[in-house]
Scaffold this active site. Structure first.
Site, short mmCIF file in Angstrom:
data_model
loop_
_atom_site.label_atom_id
_atom_site.label_comp_id
_atom_site.label_asym_id
_atom_site.label_seq_id
_atom_site.Cartn_x
_atom_site.Cartn_y
_atom_site.Cartn_z
N ASP A 24 -6.92 -3.05 14.61
CA ASP A 24 -8.33 -3.33 14.27
C ASP A 24 -8.46 -4.53 13.34
O ASP A 24 -9.55 -4.81 12.83
CB ASP A 24 -8.96 -2.09 13.61
N GLU A 71 -9.38 -1.92 5.61
CA GLU A 71 -9.98 -1.60 6.89
C GLU A 71 -11.25 -2.41 7.12
O GLU A 71 -11.72 -3.12 6.21
CB GLU A 71 -10.31 -0.10 6.93
N HIS A 96 -6.84 -4.96 10.42
CA HIS A 96 -6.66 -4.74 8.97
C HIS A 96 -5.39 -5.41 8.47
O HIS A 96 -4.45 -5.65 9.23
CB HIS A 96 -6.68 -3.24 8.61
N ASP A 127 0.82 -1.22 0.00
CA ASP A 127 0.00 0.00 0.00
C ASP A 127 0.85 1.26 0.00
O ASP A 127 2.07 1.20 0.20
CB ASP A 127 -0.94 -0.01 1.23
P1 PGA Z 1 2.67 -1.80 12.60
O1 PGA Z 1 1.50 -1.72 11.55
O2 PGA Z 1 3.61 -2.85 12.13
O3 PGA Z 1 3.30 -0.41 12.60
O4 PGA Z 1 2.06 -2.13 13.93
C1 PGA Z 1 0.88 -2.89 11.12
C2 PGA Z 1 -0.26 -2.58 10.18
O5 PGA Z 1 -0.93 -1.55 10.36
O6 PGA Z 1 -0.51 -3.38 9.27
#
Ligand code: PGA
Length: 265
Positions: free
Chosen positions: A140, A147, A142, A71
């Site tokens: 959450d 999302e 995702h 992304d």
């Molecule tokens: P993070 O993010 O590794 O910074 O915890 C993970 C994500 O949002 O997929």
């Protein structure tokens, strides 16, 4: 799903690097250049450091590797220090022998976003698909920036970020108001097309999402739960991220059995 519970974040990074090296080796053995799906965020940094180390000590080369990132934020130029173009260059690409023209991050700057998303899908297809997709997981649930409420059949597209995600990522920006409101992300169906998937999670703040991903009902309410539909997924976590798994003991037994059955009789 294979669930691997390890004692430290370093062990998670080393395990992940072993998996990446193994997939690269297998692709080359079958006469193909390896295609890796890469992730950003805090979690894969240890993996990237481990890969850089292995490149430096001569045990791993990325000269023939192609990569596709999950992304990119909308609204940040590629040279912005919080863009994922920048993150990848700083955290991995400039330290290894991958060819920059073989790396891809969704284009979101000064372009037509829907065309960019469609082109990204074709680019992955033309590369022969992804051999191993690395994933983190949001608090959450995702994956990528898919999302809550993301269709399990979604493809690469524009996605609005939740307040939770913007608040989780605000630590990298001056204030939450500076966190972009949208991103282009591979879709869930795009991710599920990878031949193998490796999800990394560390820390107690991921425990609920990890439990939902592995043991919850498959639902767009927790997008990572869609990984249960894929036949070749490994979830590698530290003890804190594993703390809400009901069947942790079984996963650990399974790993012991795996080691036993794989060692010479
Ligand atoms: P993070 O993010 O590794 O910074 O915890 C993970 C994500 O949002 O997929």
């Amino acid at each position: 799903m294979r669930v691997v519970i390890l004692d430290s974040t370093d062990a998670v990074s080393r395990f992940a690097a072993d998996q990446v090296a193994d997939v690269m080796h297998r692709s080359r053995n079958s006469g193909k250049s390896p295609v890796l799906g890469l992730a950003t965020g805090g979690t894969p940094l240890g993996l990237y450091n481990e890969l850089i180390q292995r490149y430096r000590d001569g045990s791993l080369s990325f000269a023939d590797v192609r990569s596709f990132n999950l992304d990119e934020y909308v609204g940040l130029p590629p040279e912005h220090d919080q863009s994922y173009h920048y993150y990848m260059k700083e955290s991995l690409f400039q330290h290894i022998d991958i060819r920059m023209e073989n790396t891809a991050v969704p284009q979101t700057w000064q372009c037509d976003l829907s065309i960019s998303a469609l082109e990204y899908e074709s680019k992955i297809k033309n590369a022969g698909g992804i051999d191993l997709q690395i994933l983190g997981i949001g608090t959450d649930g995702h994956i990528g920036f898919n999302e809550v409420g993301s269709s399990l059949a979604s493809r690469t597209r524009l996605k609005t970020l939740t307040r939770q995600t913007r608040s989780d990522n605000a630590r990298y920006f001056t204030s939450i108001d500076d966190v972009p409101i949208a991103a282009i992300t591979m879709g869930i169906a795009t991710i599920l097309e990878a031949r193998a998937i490796l999800l990394l999670a560390t820390g107690a703040n991921k425990a609920k999402a990890v439990a939902g991903c592995v043991e919850g009902a498959i639902s767009s309410g927790l997008p990572a739960s869609a990984l249960q539909l894929h036949p070749n997924v490994t979830i590698v976590v530290d003890r804190a991220a594993a703390s809400l798994l009901h069947h942790a003991e079984y996963y650990e037994d399974s790993e012991r059995v795996r080691v036993k059955l794989q060692s010479p009789q």
